[in-house]
Design an enzyme around this catalytic site. Sequence first.
Site, PDB file in Angstrom:
ATOM      1  N   ALA A  96      24.631  15.417 -22.526  1.00 32.65           N
ATOM      2  CA  ALA A  96      24.357  15.391 -20.997  1.00 32.65           C
ATOM      3  C   ALA A  96      22.858  14.967 -20.786  1.00 32.65           C
ATOM      4  O   ALA A  96      22.001  16.073 -20.335  1.00 32.65           O
ATOM      5  CB  ALA A  96      24.454  17.026 -20.442  1.00 32.65           C
ATOM      6  N   HIS A 133      19.048  13.604 -20.103  1.00 28.30           N
ATOM      7  CA  HIS A 133      18.168  13.301 -18.800  1.00 28.30           C
ATOM      8  C   HIS A 133      16.949  12.877 -19.124  1.00 28.30           C
ATOM      9  O   HIS A 133      16.794  12.182 -20.247  1.00 28.30           O
ATOM     10  CB  HIS A 133      18.153  14.661 -17.960  1.00 28.30           C
ATOM     11  CG  HIS A 133      17.532  15.936 -19.087  1.00 28.30           C
ATOM     12  ND1 HIS A 133      16.423  15.917 -19.504  1.00 28.30           N
ATOM     13  CD2 HIS A 133      18.322  16.833 -19.289  1.00 28.30           C
ATOM     14  CE1 HIS A 133      16.221  16.922 -20.133  1.00 28.30           C
ATOM     15  NE2 HIS A 133      17.505  17.598 -19.993  1.00 28.30           N
ATOM     16  N   VAL A 182       8.694  17.119 -19.345  1.00 28.22           N
ATOM     17  CA  VAL A 182       8.927  16.093 -18.238  1.00 28.22           C
ATOM     18  C   VAL A 182       9.252  17.080 -17.002  1.00 28.22           C
ATOM     19  O   VAL A 182      10.246  18.034 -16.975  1.00 28.22           O
ATOM     20  CB  VAL A 182      10.105  15.028 -18.337  1.00 28.22           C
ATOM     21  CG1 VAL A 182      10.428  14.243 -17.246  1.00 28.22           C
ATOM     22  CG2 VAL A 182       9.678  14.174 -19.642  1.00 28.22           C
ATOM     23  N   GLY A 191      11.215  18.551 -27.690  1.00 29.63           N
ATOM     24  CA  GLY A 191      10.383  18.704 -26.308  1.00 29.63           C
ATOM     25  C   GLY A 191       9.713  20.024 -26.619  1.00 29.63           C
ATOM     26  O   GLY A 191      10.051  20.895 -27.081  1.00 29.63           O
ATOM     27  N   HIS A 194      15.322  13.788 -22.172  1.00 28.38           N
ATOM     28  CA  HIS A 194      15.526  13.150 -23.490  1.00 28.38           C
ATOM     29  C   HIS A 194      15.029  11.722 -23.603  1.00 28.38           C
ATOM     30  O   HIS A 194      14.888  11.239 -25.025  1.00 28.38           O
ATOM     31  CB  HIS A 194      17.228  13.063 -23.483  1.00 28.38           C
ATOM     32  CG  HIS A 194      17.512  14.664 -23.644  1.00 28.38           C
ATOM     33  ND1 HIS A 194      18.334  14.912 -22.466  1.00 28.38           N
ATOM     34  CD2 HIS A 194      17.727  15.402 -24.477  1.00 28.38           C
ATOM     35  CE1 HIS A 194      18.635  16.415 -22.819  1.00 28.38           C
ATOM     36  NE2 HIS A 194      18.646  16.567 -24.024  1.00 28.38           N
ATOM     37  N   SER A 202      16.007  19.408 -16.486  1.00 29.40           N
ATOM     38  CA  SER A 202      17.060  19.641 -17.331  1.00 29.40           C
ATOM     39  C   SER A 202      18.314  19.664 -16.690  1.00 29.40           C
ATOM     40  O   SER A 202      18.462  19.312 -15.438  1.00 29.40           O
ATOM     41  CB  SER A 202      16.921  21.249 -17.844  1.00 29.40           C
ATOM     42  OG  SER A 202      17.086  22.063 -16.575  1.00 29.40           O
ATOM     43  N   SER A 203      19.496  19.918 -17.506  1.00 32.96           N
ATOM     44  CA  SER A 203      20.838  19.871 -16.796  1.00 32.96           C
ATOM     45  C   SER A 203      21.063  20.793 -15.853  1.00 32.96           C
ATOM     46  O   SER A 203      21.840  20.751 -14.961  1.00 32.96           O
ATOM     47  CB  SER A 203      21.922  19.649 -17.904  1.00 32.96           C
ATOM     48  OG  SER A 203      21.842  20.873 -18.487  1.00 32.96           O
TER      49      SER A 203
END
Length: 284
Positions: free
Chosen positions: A35, A37, A180, A151, A40, A189-190
């Site tokens: 997933a 984004h 980020v 992260g 990542h 985030s997801s």
Amino acid sequence: MIRTLDDLRARLSDVRSADPSGRAARVALVSTLGALHEGHVDLIREARRHADVVVVSTFVNPLRFRTAEETAAYPRSPEADADLLADLGVDLVFAPTAAEFLPAGTATTRVAAGDLGFRYEGRSRPFYFDGVLTVEAKLFHLVRPDVAVYGERDLQRVFLVRRMIRDLDFSIETVVVPTVRAEDGLPISSRVALLDAADRRAAAKLPRALEAAASNADLGVDACIAAAQSSLMGEQRIALEYLTVVDPATFLPVEEGHRGRALALIAATVGGHRFIDNAEISLR
């Protein structure tokens, strides 16, 4: 897209011996749940700066979740992930099934996070960090990376992974990439994409609470926490789980009279989704 442990070992053996000069290729690992984004993307780009070969795992680790239903509910976007990873030029993508990677299921040998694994993120999920470290250790053994990239949003995970690397004598450098953030300050985030407009406005108060803590750091730790709590006052959509200030050297709550660098940590549920964030502050 590599699905089996044997294929991963074989491909890594090939890439490590591919340089005709005889110089061993430097390998970086970015471990994810898929997933993917923009957060990542930054990790992968940073990995490329540190290594010749970038390995990204997209394994949805069932040991991190309370139930099989929670594991199944985790968002997945394998086709979009594959396209993104191809565009970024990732060398190897490791996407095994749970049966392949954890053949004994959840009844497997675990790496224990110790007392710190039951604090903060581990307070409501006491199984969580044992699951994180167990899978990370397996990935380290399989990939044998020179560097692993993480992260900044998951600082407790970073602290525990670094401690595991030290305690289990892995020879791995860790690199931490700044969080980020979206325009409203929320870490990307997801889960953010799942919020409606009202919940998102509420969630955006979490990073502002950390800003309030940092702005009051010269008044001491109690003032930091009070300022952060005050900034959330009256927001009914936020269910605060924890708000604390820790010593980065131990990841334990700062002692009275602590001066210098510290970390403010926050976790809360908004709209049924859980968010974590942190900020570095300087206590005087």
